[in-house]
Structure formats: structure tokens, C-alpha cells
Design a protein around this motif. Structure first.
Motif, PDB file in Angstrom:
ATOM      1  N   ASN A 221       0.813  -1.147   0.097  1.00  0.00           N
ATOM      2  CA  ASN A 221      -0.044   0.095  -0.048  1.00  0.00           C
ATOM      3  C   ASN A 221       0.838   1.238  -0.057  1.00  0.00           C
ATOM      4  O   ASN A 221       1.390   1.660   1.022  1.00  0.00           O
ATOM      5  CB  ASN A 221      -0.807  -0.071   1.137  1.00  0.00           C
ATOM      6  N   PHE A 222       1.184   1.584  -1.244  1.00  0.00           N
ATOM      7  CA  PHE A 222       1.929   2.833  -1.351  1.00  0.00           C
ATOM      8  C   PHE A 222       1.360   4.268  -0.959  1.00  0.00           C
ATOM      9  O   PHE A 222       0.970   4.937  -1.952  1.00  0.00           O
ATOM     10  CB  PHE A 222       2.858   2.994  -2.532  1.00  0.00           C
ATOM     11  N   SER A 223       1.318   4.590   0.102  1.00  0.00           N
ATOM     12  CA  SER A 223       0.481   5.490   0.626  1.00  0.00           C
ATOM     13  C   SER A 223       0.939   6.108   1.954  1.00  0.00           C
ATOM     14  O   SER A 223       1.616   5.266   2.760  1.00  0.00           O
ATOM     15  CB  SER A 223      -1.069   5.350   0.591  1.00  0.00           C
ATOM     16  N   ALA A 224       0.831   7.338   2.142  1.00  0.00           N
ATOM     17  CA  ALA A 224       1.316   7.961   3.552  1.00  0.00           C
ATOM     18  C   ALA A 224       0.665   7.068   4.693  1.00  0.00           C
ATOM     19  O   ALA A 224       1.114   6.951   5.977  1.00  0.00           O
ATOM     20  CB  ALA A 224       1.005   9.381   3.737  1.00  0.00           C
ATOM     21  N   ASP A 225      -0.644   6.923   4.721  1.00  0.00           N
ATOM     22  CA  ASP A 225      -1.396   6.078   5.637  1.00  0.00           C
ATOM     23  C   ASP A 225      -0.554   4.799   6.274  1.00  0.00           C
ATOM     24  O   ASP A 225      -0.674   4.412   7.344  1.00  0.00           O
ATOM     25  CB  ASP A 225      -2.871   5.747   5.449  1.00  0.00           C
TER      26      ASP A 225
END
Length: 264
Positions: A221-225
Motif C-alpha cells: 500500500n504505497f500511501s502515507a497512511d
């Protein structure tokens, strides 16, 4: 300063020869660290070998999915390069945030990585992108190049000639700068590459390092979260008047989230 002999060779071969002939020589590239060190009498080399006249060590080229930058290329040149901005925007942004205009127009990428200051920006880019360091004798993977505080894998008489960066799918860099020097109190370079996600941290520890827990979280999951709750152990981080080790651990997560947002 102490007395020394000054040399300005016109080729890498001549520079290597001088380094082998003199008793205690030092290589001068941009001089952003070495010259202040000499002024403070913290170093007393017998000879200075200035690489500034070696044209082969300067320049930027893009071939296929690789950006190659000569060791004597200045930070300002990298920051202003349309080729770098198109291929790896995060690298151009990183170079444009180094120091002040004077430093950017004198400092060089080869000098920066060879000095390996624990708060320098370029080490994060090299490790984050999985770059290769080329010297007059061999090629060294960035993961193996940075050994410890102000220490690299370079042997005596070995000179960095260029750095090759593979072009990533996406990449971002964010740092919390020291307000006076612009060095990274903490800087994080995040890249999604053909070989997987890489997260490199500078400023926080004695040497640039990879944040493996963040890499694992970003792989799916390439996201800041994905990294919001990833905690960095503070035990071995730097602790000084600029920031405590605990604060630096906190900043790694904050800067990682900003770098990921920048990449996206």
C-alpha cells in the motif's frame, strides 16, 4: 591553515598518481567541508589534489532508464537540469534544497557522498534509489558504499568518478532542515522501483540507513497512511542540541509521510 602543496591535475589518472606519491594528500572537490576544516586547523594534509579541472568528472547524461551524474557536478547543476527533473524529479528537488546558493554552486555530488556527513542529503537519494557509485577502479552499490559516520567503502587513492541512478516508477524526498545550515535534521527518500519499495533515512543516525519496516508496509500500500503507525526505534539515533533521538524517531515517520505524498 597549515602549509600544503596545491595540485590541479587535468585527468583522473594524474590525480590518482598524485595521491599515490604524496605522504598525506587530500582530495578537494567542492571544498564545502574540507576548506572550513583546514581553516580550523583540524586537518593538516601534505598536499591538496583539486579535481576541479578534470572535465570528464562533470556532466549529466540520461540513457534508457539510467541517470548518470559526474562526480564533480555541482548541486546547482543537478537542481537546474531539465533531464534530471524529467527522469527523477525528487532528485532535482533534493539538490535544490542543499545549503544555500553559494554551497549549491560550489559543492559537488561526489564530494558530498565521499565525505558522508550523517546529515547530508545525497546519501538518502543514493540508497533510496539503489544507485551505483563508479570509481576509478570499480563499481560500488550504494547499500555498500556508506559504511559509517564520515566513512565510506573508498580505499586510499580511490576517487569517485560518477553515480548512476536507476529511474524509479515514483519517488519523493522530504526533510526537516536545520534552519542555519539547511542540513537534514532528518530526511527521508522514498522510491517505488522495479525491485520494490526503498526508504532511506539521513540525519537521524550516524549514517544513512534503510527503514525496512516502512518498506514492508509500503510494498502492499504505497500511501502515507501505510507508514503512519510505523515506529522507528530511537536507541541508536543521533542525540544532540538540534534534536533528541526520540524527536528524530518521530520525525522519520513525519518526513516519510511527506515524501510519499510528494511521490504520489
Amino acid at each position: 591553515m597549515y602549509e600544503f602543496e596545491y595540485h590541479r591535475p587535468k585527468s583522473v589518472a594524474d590525480a590518482v598518481s598524485l595521491l599515490g606519491d604524496k605522504s598525506d594528500p587530500k582530495v578537494l572537490s567542492g571544498g564545502m567541508t574540507l576548506i572550513p576544516t583546514l581553516k580550523q586547523r583540524l586537518a593538516a594534509p601534505s598536499d591538496l589534489v583539486d579535481l576541479g579541472a578534470i572535465a570528464d568528472l562533470k556532466g549529466i547524461s540520461v540513457s534508457g532508464n539510467t541517470v548518470k551524474i559526474g562526480a564533480m557536478t555541482t548541486h546547482a547543476t543537478v537542481a537546474a537540469s531539465a533531464e534530471v527533473a524529467k527522469a527523477i524529479p525528487a532528485l532535482a528537488k533534493l539538490a535544490g534544497g542543499i545549503g544555500d546558493p553559494h554551497v549549491r554552486h560550489r559543492g559537488t555530488i561526489g564530494g558530498s557522498i565521499s565525505n558522508n556527513d550523517p546529515s547530508a542529503d545525497y546519501p538518502a537519494a543514493l540508497v533510496g534509489l539503489g544507485a551505483t557509485v563508479h570509481t576509478n577502479t570499480r563499481d560500488i552499490a550504494a547499500d555498500d558504499f556508506f559504511v559509517g559516520m564520515f566513512t565510506t567503502a573508498l580505499e586510499p587513492g580511490e576517487i569517485v568518478t560518477a553515480i548512476s541512478f536507476p529511474v524509479p516508477e515514483k519517488a519523493g524526498y522530504a526533510k526537516f532542515p536545520n534552519p542555519a545550515s539547511r542540513y537534514a535534521v532528518v530526511g527521508v527518500f522514498v522510491a517505488k522501483t522495479a525491485g520494490g519499495v526503498r526508504v532511506a533515512v539521513t540525519g537521524a543516525g550516524p549514517c544513512v540507513f534503510r527503514a525496512s519496516a516502512m518498506e514492508a508496509a509500503l510494498a502492499s500500500n504505497f500511501s502515507a497512511d501505510a507508514v503512519a503507525n510505523v515506529k522507528i526505534a530511537a536507541d541508536e539515533l543521533n542525540n544532540d542540541l538540534h534534536a533528541s533521538r526520540e524527536y528524530r524517531a518521530h520525525l522519520v515517520t513525519v518526513m516519510a509521510k511527506r515524501a510519499i505524498a510528494s511521490a504520489a
